[in-house]
Design an enzyme around this catalytic site. Structure first.
Site, PDB file in Angstrom:
ATOM      1  N   VAL A  32      77.691   4.579  36.079  1.00 13.67           N
ATOM      2  CA  VAL A  32      77.650   5.774  35.219  1.00 13.67           C
ATOM      3  C   VAL A  32      76.718   6.834  35.816  1.00 13.67           C
ATOM      4  CG1 VAL A  32      77.215   6.633  32.889  1.00 13.67           C
ATOM      5  CG2 VAL A  32      78.159   4.342  33.209  1.00 13.67           C
ATOM      6  N   ALA A  62      65.795   7.693  39.633  1.00 15.25           N
ATOM      7  CA  ALA A  62      65.183   6.384  39.882  1.00 15.25           C
ATOM      8  C   ALA A  62      66.295   5.394  40.178  1.00 15.25           C
ATOM      9  CB  ALA A  62      64.411   5.923  38.651  1.00 15.25           C
ATOM     10  N   LYS A  96      74.159   1.534  24.475  1.00 11.23           N
ATOM     11  CA  LYS A  96      74.501   1.137  23.096  1.00 11.23           C
ATOM     12  C   LYS A  96      73.587   0.052  22.558  1.00 11.23           C
ATOM     13  CE  LYS A  96      77.157  -0.821  26.356  1.00 11.23           C
ATOM     14  NZ  LYS A  96      78.365  -0.752  27.090  1.00 11.23           N
ATOM     15  N   VAL A 138      79.155   4.894  22.748  1.00 15.45           N
ATOM     16  CA  VAL A 138      80.291   4.323  22.015  1.00 15.45           C
ATOM     17  C   VAL A 138      81.598   4.868  22.569  1.00 15.45           C
ATOM     18  CG1 VAL A 138      81.376   4.006  19.763  1.00 15.45           C
ATOM     19  CG2 VAL A 138      78.886   4.186  19.918  1.00 15.45           C
ATOM     20  N   GLY A 177      82.896   5.117  25.518  1.00 14.73           N
ATOM     21  CA  GLY A 177      82.920   5.841  26.801  1.00 14.73           C
ATOM     22  C   GLY A 177      83.194   7.323  26.659  1.00 14.73           C
ATOM     23  N   GLY A 183      84.166  -3.052  37.276  1.00 20.03           N
ATOM     24  CA  GLY A 183      82.958  -2.398  36.748  1.00 20.03           C
ATOM     25  C   GLY A 183      83.034  -2.114  35.264  1.00 20.03           C
ATOM     26  N   ASP A 229      78.761  -6.497  22.421  1.00 21.48           N
ATOM     27  CA  ASP A 229      78.882  -5.094  22.834  1.00 21.48           C
ATOM     28  C   ASP A 229      79.602  -4.281  21.742  1.00 21.48           C
ATOM     29  OD1 ASP A 229      78.910  -2.999  25.115  1.00 21.48           O
ATOM     30  OD2 ASP A 229      81.008  -3.122  24.520  1.00 21.48           O
ATOM     31  N   LYS A 233      78.186  -1.153  19.234  1.00 17.17           N
ATOM     32  CA  LYS A 233      78.856   0.144  19.050  1.00 17.17           C
ATOM     33  C   LYS A 233      79.239   0.354  17.583  1.00 17.17           C
ATOM     34  CE  LYS A 233      80.648  -0.066  23.787  1.00 17.17           C
ATOM     35  NZ  LYS A 233      81.721  -0.658  24.601  1.00 17.17           N
ATOM     36  N   GLY A 256      84.025   3.063  32.583  1.00 20.70           N
ATOM     37  CA  GLY A 256      84.335   3.646  33.894  1.00 20.70           C
ATOM     38  C   GLY A 256      83.384   4.781  34.223  1.00 20.70           C
TER      39      GLY A 256
HETATM   40  N1  HSE Z   1      81.557  -3.395  28.742  1.00 19.78           N
HETATM   41  C1  HSE Z   1      81.938  -2.236  28.033  1.00 19.78           C
HETATM   42  C2  HSE Z   1      83.424  -2.305  27.748  1.00 19.78           C
HETATM   43  C3  HSE Z   1      81.616  -1.008  28.848  1.00 19.78           C
HETATM   44  O1  HSE Z   1      84.116  -3.121  28.365  1.00 19.78           O
HETATM   45  O2  HSE Z   1      83.902  -1.595  26.885  1.00 19.78           O
HETATM   46  C4  HSE Z   1      81.651   0.267  28.065  1.00 19.78           C
HETATM   47  O3  HSE Z   1      80.719   0.284  27.028  1.00 19.78           O
END
Ligand code: HSE
Length: 436
Positions: free
Chosen positions: A14, A43, A105, A132, A134, A187, A201, A205, A302
């Site tokens: 990102v 950084a 998140k 949230v 992407g 990724g 995850d 969100k 992504g």
């Molecule tokens: N691991 C998360 C997903 C990445 O697959 O949605 C985006 O938040």
């Protein structure tokens, strides 16, 4: 006017996307923001990344606190992820009077209440659109575009990795682990992929969306969280035969008793648009009292899709740098002193339909034993499948679809069914939602 200097914490997927988009669209972005925006300091533990991204002028450090403490930096963009040291970095940036943009998140869901209070005290903004879904501007839609509405409920496919796995299992019959490995290589997956497959995850969100929708503090720890790791290819096939797709949904709903906040695999009729959101794509369906249903669809992960949300936040911050802090859009959409203490509803009190799959002995009377247990609890059956067993098989799969029923009653019924001699192993259950 002088350009605004920003500092990036992290030059990974990102971070790289953000630097690339800011550079490629610099002119257009300056026209929108009213000032130039330059990435001045970053950084990263991989200093060669700056060269790879064509940012040879960039000041680089391996210590993220250097960026946070640099007096030239006005906006800190935290793209490291995880709870720590992200939390310490963000709090230090706020303490130093810097605005923060983050895609994190986990950080917002777990420490957001503390972070926003500190930001409020210091008069700085913490923007988190990329946290949230992407690239989908769902935070902005809920917080601003739908501000006139009383939000009734929302339901979202908010983990791309999980959706990719379920889609590939259904369409190509691929094995779970194989698809997960591909999501990691692309990724999309979290550093710890159990966050994706066990629903953590998505729960991060959802708790953010729920707070913004209903004006309640962030309560990640009260979110019911169930992942997709127990879903088999058979479940995907049976669901399809019954006219449903299985999606990993985050659902937040306002009820008389409080707010439902739950993440779990859900069977949705194939006729709903959201049931046809496939691959790594995300979608959030929102039902507001004035607008009715609105659906937001797009890439949930992504580099550049997520950067799209990060950069939009940076532009927002630049636009309001001089605005009176009391008159900015509140972090959680509602004014901080107007957050409600509406309780999160216990999972036992929730009503949904259920898909049940069980492995049963292949002889007379078995089904009667199962339906008796359901009948005693007023659980009514909507559809039923029994697969023809292979010739020598002494066990068969039984699949039942129920009408809406209280979760507590269903838990009790499942316990009794699992205790029957004629049933082998656990009963697989998937909640069913019509999303009407
Ligand atoms: N691991 C998360 C997903 C990445 O697959 O949605 C985006 O938040």
């Amino acid at each position: 006017m002088n350009p605004v200097k920003i500092g990036l914490l992290g030059l990974g997927t990102v971070g790289g996307g953000t630097a690339t988009v800011l550079k490629r669209n610099a002119e257009e972005i300056a026209r929108r923001a009213g000032r130039g925006i330059i990435v001045d300091y970053a950084a990263t533990l991989e200093p060669e990344r700056a060269g790879e991204l064509g940012l040879s002028d960039l000041r680089i450090t391996q210590d993220a606190f250097d960026v946070v403490n640099d007096p030239d930096i006005s906006i800190v963009v935290e793209l490291i992820g995880g709870y720590s040291p992200a939390k310490e970095l963000v709090l230090q940036a706020i303490e130093n009077g810097k605005h923060v943009v983050t895609a994190n998140k986990a950080l917002i869901a777990v420490h957001g209440n503390e972070i926003f209070a500190k930001a409020q005290e210091k008069g700085v903004m913490v923007a988190f659109e990329a946290a949230v879904a992407g690239g989908i501007p769902i935070i902005k839609a809920l917080r601003e575009g739908l501000a006139a509405n009383k939000i009734e409920w929302l339901a979202g496919i908010i983990n791309g990795t999980g959706n990719f796995i379920l889609t590939e299992m259904r369409d190509k019959g691929r094995a779970f682990d194989d698809v997960l490995a591909e999501a990691q290589a692309l990724g999309y997956a979290e550093a710890d992929p159990t966050f994706d497959v066990e629903g953590i995850d998505a729960a991060h969100k959802l708790s953010i969306l729920s707070s913004i929708a209903f004006g309640i503090p962030l309560q990640f720890e009260k979110t019911y969280t169930e992942g997709i790791s127990k879903i088999s290819r058979d479940d995907v096939t049976y669901a399809s035969e019954l006219g449903y797709n299985i999606k990993h949904l985050g659902i937040a709903r306002r009820t008389k008793e409080g707010v439902e906040q739950r993440v779990h695999p859900t069977m949705i009729p194939k006729t709903r648009l959201i049931a046809n959101v496939n691959g790594v794509m995300n979608a959030v369906l929102v039902n507001g009292d004035a607008v009715g249903h609105t659906l937001y669809y797009g890439a949930g992960a992504g580099d550049e899709p997520t950067a799209s949300a990060v950069v939009a936040d940076i532009i927002d911050v630049v636009r309001v740098l001089t605005t009176d802090p009391e008159n900015r859009v509140p972090h959680l959409a509602f004014q901080p002193d107007s957050l409600a203490d509406t309780p999160i509803v216990s999972m036992d009190a929730i009503e949904t339909g259920f898909y049940l799959r069980m492995r049963a002995a292949n002889h007379a009377g078995v089904l009667a034993e199962v339906t008796k247990i359901l009948g005693e609890r007023n659980i009514s059956i909507e559809a039923f499948i029994q697969k023809e067993p292979s010739e020598d098989a002494d066990k068969v799969d039984i699949i039942l679809l129920t009408h809406r029923v209280n979760e507590g009653d269903m838990n009790a019924a499942i316990k009794e069914i699992e205790a029957l001699d004629v049933i082998t192993g656990d009963v697989m259950r998937i909640r069913v939602e019509s999303l009407k």
